[in-house]
Design a protein around this motif. Structure first.
Motif, PDB file in Angstrom:
ATOM      1  N   ASN A 196      -2.342   1.479  -9.711  1.00  9.00           N
ATOM      2  CA  ASN A 196      -2.894   2.318 -10.781  1.00  9.00           C
ATOM      3  C   ASN A 196      -3.499   1.469 -11.900  1.00  9.00           C
ATOM      4  OD1 ASN A 196      -2.292   4.739  -9.530  1.00  9.00           O
ATOM      5  ND2 ASN A 196      -0.326   4.952 -10.554  1.00  9.00           N
ATOM      6  N   TYR A 197      -2.804   0.414 -12.261  1.00 10.30           N
ATOM      7  CA  TYR A 197      -3.308  -0.444 -13.333  1.00 10.30           C
ATOM      8  C   TYR A 197      -4.576  -1.178 -12.888  1.00 10.30           C
ATOM      9  CZ  TYR A 197      -3.565  -3.680 -17.194  1.00 10.30           C
ATOM     10  OH  TYR A 197      -4.012  -4.389 -18.280  1.00 10.30           O
ATOM     11  N   ALA A 198      -4.584  -1.670 -11.648  1.00 15.35           N
ATOM     12  CA  ALA A 198      -5.757  -2.380 -11.127  1.00 15.35           C
ATOM     13  C   ALA A 198      -6.962  -1.443 -11.049  1.00 15.35           C
ATOM     14  CB  ALA A 198      -5.443  -2.997  -9.771  1.00 15.35           C
ATOM     15  N   VAL A 199      -6.749  -0.196 -10.655  1.00 13.14           N
ATOM     16  CA  VAL A 199      -7.830   0.801 -10.621  1.00 13.14           C
ATOM     17  C   VAL A 199      -8.388   0.997 -12.024  1.00 13.14           C
ATOM     18  CG1 VAL A 199      -8.290   3.278 -10.345  1.00 13.14           C
ATOM     19  CG2 VAL A 199      -7.089   2.024  -8.537  1.00 13.14           C
ATOM     20  N   TRP A 200      -7.501   1.193 -12.981  1.00 11.27           N
ATOM     21  CA  TRP A 200      -7.932   1.411 -14.364  1.00 11.27           C
ATOM     22  C   TRP A 200      -8.716   0.207 -14.878  1.00 11.27           C
ATOM     23  CZ3 TRP A 200      -6.688  -1.335 -18.792  1.00 11.27           C
ATOM     24  CH2 TRP A 200      -7.165  -0.798 -19.984  1.00 11.27           C
ATOM     25  N   ALA A 201      -8.206  -0.996 -14.645  1.00 12.34           N
ATOM     26  CA  ALA A 201      -8.884  -2.205 -15.114  1.00 12.34           C
ATOM     27  C   ALA A 201     -10.277  -2.329 -14.483  1.00 12.34           C
ATOM     28  CB  ALA A 201      -8.038  -3.441 -14.804  1.00 12.34           C
ATOM     29  N   ALA A 202     -10.366  -2.078 -13.186  1.00  5.80           N
ATOM     30  CA  ALA A 202     -11.657  -2.153 -12.497  1.00  5.80           C
ATOM     31  C   ALA A 202     -12.634  -1.118 -13.049  1.00  5.80           C
ATOM     32  CB  ALA A 202     -11.465  -1.966 -10.991  1.00  5.80           C
ATOM     33  N   ALA A 203     -12.143   0.079 -13.279  1.00 13.29           N
ATOM     34  CA  ALA A 203     -13.001   1.141 -13.813  1.00 13.29           C
ATOM     35  C   ALA A 203     -13.505   0.799 -15.213  1.00 13.29           C
ATOM     36  CB  ALA A 203     -12.249   2.468 -13.821  1.00 13.29           C
ATOM     37  N   ARG A 204     -12.644   0.251 -16.042  1.00 10.38           N
ATOM     38  CA  ARG A 204     -13.050  -0.119 -17.401  1.00 10.38           C
ATOM     39  C   ARG A 204     -14.101  -1.235 -17.376  1.00 10.38           C
ATOM     40  NH1 ARG A 204     -13.576   3.004 -20.373  1.00 10.38           N
ATOM     41  NH2 ARG A 204     -13.472   1.590 -22.120  1.00 10.38           N
TER      42      ARG A 204
END
Length: 174
Positions: free
Chosen positions: A11-19
């Motif tokens: 979840n954190y990696a997805v958020w970081a990639a999206a940002r």
């Protein structure tokens, strides 16, 4: 279903990639949906030993799936989904979920492509002018241009590919 550490990391990696790719592009929900159409998440539980060639092939397949899914979501979004943007999603996901988790020491952490953006290219170009890194715009890179750029970055001497990020600065990203 229990909330595991790998779920948390995903979840954190997805958020970081999206940002990292959001500006003038898309939202977190679309990036999450695209990532989940790939095998990126399986890397969290994998001990697969990649060679540079097999990682590059994995990268091509993963970027292709991301781009195809974004086109499926919205054709206009798909038109903006360059290989460079897909590569940034992959790189930030792997950096967040694998490179940092493994203290940069695992096989994948050592060979995975670093996140490439204007800051990294501008700063690296100052020390490596002969590579012509300042002529690339990461948001517009085709697959061929991207791998041409990766090959140039690989000529910079580092033990692990993530070390090329010495040319990136969080202060310049503001």
């Amino acid at each position: 279903m229990p909330y595991t550490f790998n779920e948390h990391l995903h979840n954190y990696a997805v958020w970081a990639a999206a940002r990292a790719v959001a500006r003038n592009f898309t939202n977190t929900a679309n990036v999450k949906s695209a990532i989940e159409k790939t095998e990126l998440r399986s890397l969290l539980d994998s001990n697969e030993k990649f060679s540079i060639a097999s990682f590059d092939q994995f990268h091509r397949e993963t970027a292709g799936k991301i781009i195809a899914h974004l086109k499926f979501i919205d054709n206009e979004l798909g038109e903006k989904a360059s290989y460079g943007r897909a590569a940034k999603i992959i790189a930030i996901y792997i950096k967040t979920a694998i490179v940092i988790r493994d203290s940069g020491m695992s096989n994948l952490a050592r060979i995975a492509h670093p996140p490439i953006d204007r800051i990294l290219l501008t700063n690296a170009n100052k020390e490596h002018k002969k590579l012509g890194l300042d002529r690339y715009n990461w948001t517009q890179l085709s697959e061929n241009e991207y791998f041409e750029l990766v090959e140039k970055l690989r000529t910079i001497e580092f033990e692990s590919f993530w070390e090329v990020e010495r040319y990136w600065s969080p202060i310049q990203a503001e």
